[in-house]
Design a protein around this motif. Structure first.
Motif, mmCIF file in Angstrom:
data_model
loop_
_atom_site.group_PDB
_atom_site.id
_atom_site.type_symbol
_atom_site.label_atom_id
_atom_site.label_comp_id
_atom_site.label_asym_id
_atom_site.label_seq_id
_atom_site.Cartn_x
_atom_site.Cartn_y
_atom_site.Cartn_z
ATOM 1 N N LYS A 141 3.482 -2.605 8.778
ATOM 2 C CA LYS A 141 4.006 -3.640 9.674
ATOM 3 C C LYS A 141 3.563 -5.029 9.204
ATOM 4 C CE LYS A 141 4.527 -0.671 13.669
ATOM 5 N NZ LYS A 141 3.995 -0.223 14.945
ATOM 6 N N HIS A 142 2.344 -5.125 8.656
ATOM 7 C CA HIS A 142 1.871 -6.400 8.107
ATOM 8 C C HIS A 142 2.772 -6.826 6.947
ATOM 9 C CE1 HIS A 142 -0.906 -9.548 6.859
ATOM 10 N NE2 HIS A 142 -0.861 -9.053 5.634
ATOM 11 N N TYR A 143 3.084 -5.897 6.060
ATOM 12 C CA TYR A 143 3.995 -6.220 4.954
ATOM 13 C C TYR A 143 5.352 -6.671 5.489
ATOM 14 C CZ TYR A 143 7.582 -5.533 1.479
ATOM 15 O OH TYR A 143 8.693 -5.707 0.681
ATOM 16 N N GLU A 144 5.888 -5.952 6.454
ATOM 17 C CA GLU A 144 7.209 -6.278 6.997
ATOM 18 C C GLU A 144 7.229 -7.662 7.645
ATOM 19 O OE1 GLU A 144 7.772 -2.873 9.503
ATOM 20 O OE2 GLU A 144 8.525 -1.641 7.847
ATOM 21 N N THR A 145 6.107 -8.086 8.192
ATOM 22 C CA THR A 145 6.011 -9.398 8.843
ATOM 23 C C THR A 145 5.759 -10.520 7.837
ATOM 24 O OG1 THR A 145 5.166 -8.369 10.842
ATOM 25 C CG2 THR A 145 4.735 -10.718 10.590
ATOM 26 N N THR A 146 4.939 -10.252 6.821
ATOM 27 C CA THR A 146 4.485 -11.309 5.912
ATOM 28 C C THR A 146 5.124 -11.291 4.534
ATOM 29 O OG1 THR A 146 2.686 -9.978 5.020
ATOM 30 C CG2 THR A 146 2.204 -11.297 7.012
ATOM 31 N N SER A 147 5.659 -10.152 4.117
ATOM 32 C CA SER A 147 6.158 -9.931 2.754
ATOM 33 C C SER A 147 5.052 -9.984 1.705
ATOM 34 C CB SER A 147 7.270 -10.926 2.393
ATOM 35 O OG SER A 147 8.390 -10.733 3.228
ATOM 36 N N HIS A 148 3.790 -9.828 2.113
ATOM 37 C CA HIS A 148 2.703 -9.720 1.142
ATOM 38 C C HIS A 148 2.870 -8.374 0.444
ATOM 39 C CE1 HIS A 148 0.020 -12.646 3.669
ATOM 40 N NE2 HIS A 148 1.035 -13.251 3.083
ATOM 41 N N PRO A 149 3.121 -8.365 -0.865
ATOM 42 C CA PRO A 149 3.617 -7.154 -1.516
ATOM 43 C C PRO A 149 2.613 -6.040 -1.806
ATOM 44 C CG PRO A 149 3.392 -8.927 -3.099
ATOM 45 C CD PRO A 149 3.102 -9.515 -1.744
ATOM 46 N N PHE A 150 1.342 -6.378 -2.019
ATOM 47 C CA PHE A 150 0.391 -5.359 -2.427
ATOM 48 C C PHE A 150 -0.641 -5.059 -1.355
ATOM 49 C CE2 PHE A 150 1.680 -7.011 -6.594
ATOM 50 C CZ PHE A 150 1.919 -5.836 -7.280
ATOM 51 N N MET A 151 -0.984 -3.788 -1.244
ATOM 52 C CA MET A 151 -2.139 -3.410 -0.443
ATOM 53 C C MET A 151 -2.993 -2.509 -1.319
ATOM 54 S SD MET A 151 -2.348 -0.148 0.671
ATOM 55 C CE MET A 151 -1.323 1.284 0.568
ATOM 56 N N GLN A 152 -4.271 -2.470 -0.960
ATOM 57 C CA GLN A 152 -5.208 -1.593 -1.656
ATOM 58 C C GLN A 152 -5.836 -0.656 -0.632
ATOM 59 O OE1 GLN A 152 -8.901 -3.227 -3.332
ATOM 60 N NE2 GLN A 152 -8.621 -1.916 -5.115
ATOM 61 N N SER A 153 -6.139 0.554 -1.077
ATOM 62 C CA SER A 153 -6.856 1.468 -0.195
ATOM 63 C C SER A 153 -8.154 0.806 0.240
ATOM 64 C CB SER A 153 -7.159 2.776 -0.915
ATOM 65 O OG SER A 153 -7.965 3.598 -0.088
ATOM 66 N N TYR A 154 -8.516 0.996 1.494
ATOM 67 C CA TYR A 154 -9.768 0.446 2.039
ATOM 68 C C TYR A 154 -10.720 1.589 2.375
ATOM 69 C CZ TYR A 154 -12.379 -3.342 4.358
ATOM 70 O OH TYR A 154 -13.321 -4.290 4.718
ATOM 71 N N GLU A 155 -10.575 2.689 1.627
ATOM 72 C CA GLU A 155 -11.433 3.852 1.783
ATOM 73 C C GLU A 155 -12.512 3.828 0.696
ATOM 74 O OE1 GLU A 155 -11.229 6.061 4.359
ATOM 75 O OE2 GLU A 155 -9.726 4.660 5.082
ATOM 76 N N PRO A 156 -13.749 4.186 1.044
ATOM 77 C CA PRO A 156 -14.833 4.186 0.052
ATOM 78 C C PRO A 156 -14.472 5.027 -1.175
ATOM 79 C CG PRO A 156 -15.718 4.541 2.247
ATOM 80 C CD PRO A 156 -14.216 4.618 2.361
ATOM 81 N N GLY A 157 -14.693 4.457 -2.354
ATOM 82 C CA GLY A 157 -14.454 5.163 -3.608
ATOM 83 C C GLY A 157 -13.020 5.137 -4.103
ATOM 84 N N GLU A 158 -12.100 4.540 -3.351
ATOM 85 C CA GLU A 158 -10.700 4.469 -3.765
ATOM 86 C C GLU A 158 -10.360 3.043 -4.194
ATOM 87 O OE1 GLU A 158 -9.082 7.988 -0.793
ATOM 88 O OE2 GLU A 158 -8.118 6.021 -0.721
#
Length: 117
Positions: free
Chosen positions: A54-71
């Motif tokens: 939903k954040h991408y759909e609102t902002t068009s910020h294209p990349f996300m990264q996993s926020y899980e430890p070790g990923e």
């Protein structure tokens, strides 16, 4: 990556230890994702509210990264491609190791598995 790292700002810190919207509303998440452009932390698409997408759909910020430890993997919403690595982002790079998955502690319903997408 598309235009190498267009849409990634390595100097921006994360917004905090959990999904911004779920934290504000008393919700819960399965896994967390971090916007690689502005640092917004949202919940994954398996989570009930799917705030990272939903954040991408609102902002068009294209990349996300996993926020899980070790990923360290990245996802490009524009191309629906996963990348095993990318530029190192500013801290924090994951939720606290002692934070339960799913989380946050105290907000996860007993039937959480049946509520995943």
């Amino acid at each position: 990556m598309a235009d190498e790292f267009d849409g990634i700002n390595p100097s921006v810190s994360s917004s905090g230890p959990g999904c911004v919207e779920c934290t504000e509303t008393g919700g819960w998440w399965f896994h967390l994702r971090r916007c690689a452009q502005c640092g917004h932390v949202g919940c994954c698409d398996s989570s009930p509210s799917q705030h990272a997408t939903k954040h991408y759909e609102t902002t068009s910020h294209p990349f996300m990264q996993s926020y899980e430890p070790g990923e360290e993997w990245f996802w490009d919403y524009r191309t629906n491609e996963m990348y095993s690595s990318g530029p190192e982002l500013a801290p924090a790079t994951s939720h606290p190791v002692d934070q339960p998955v799913p989380g946050p502690a105290g907000n996860v319903p007993p039937d959480w598995q049946s509520l995943l997408h």
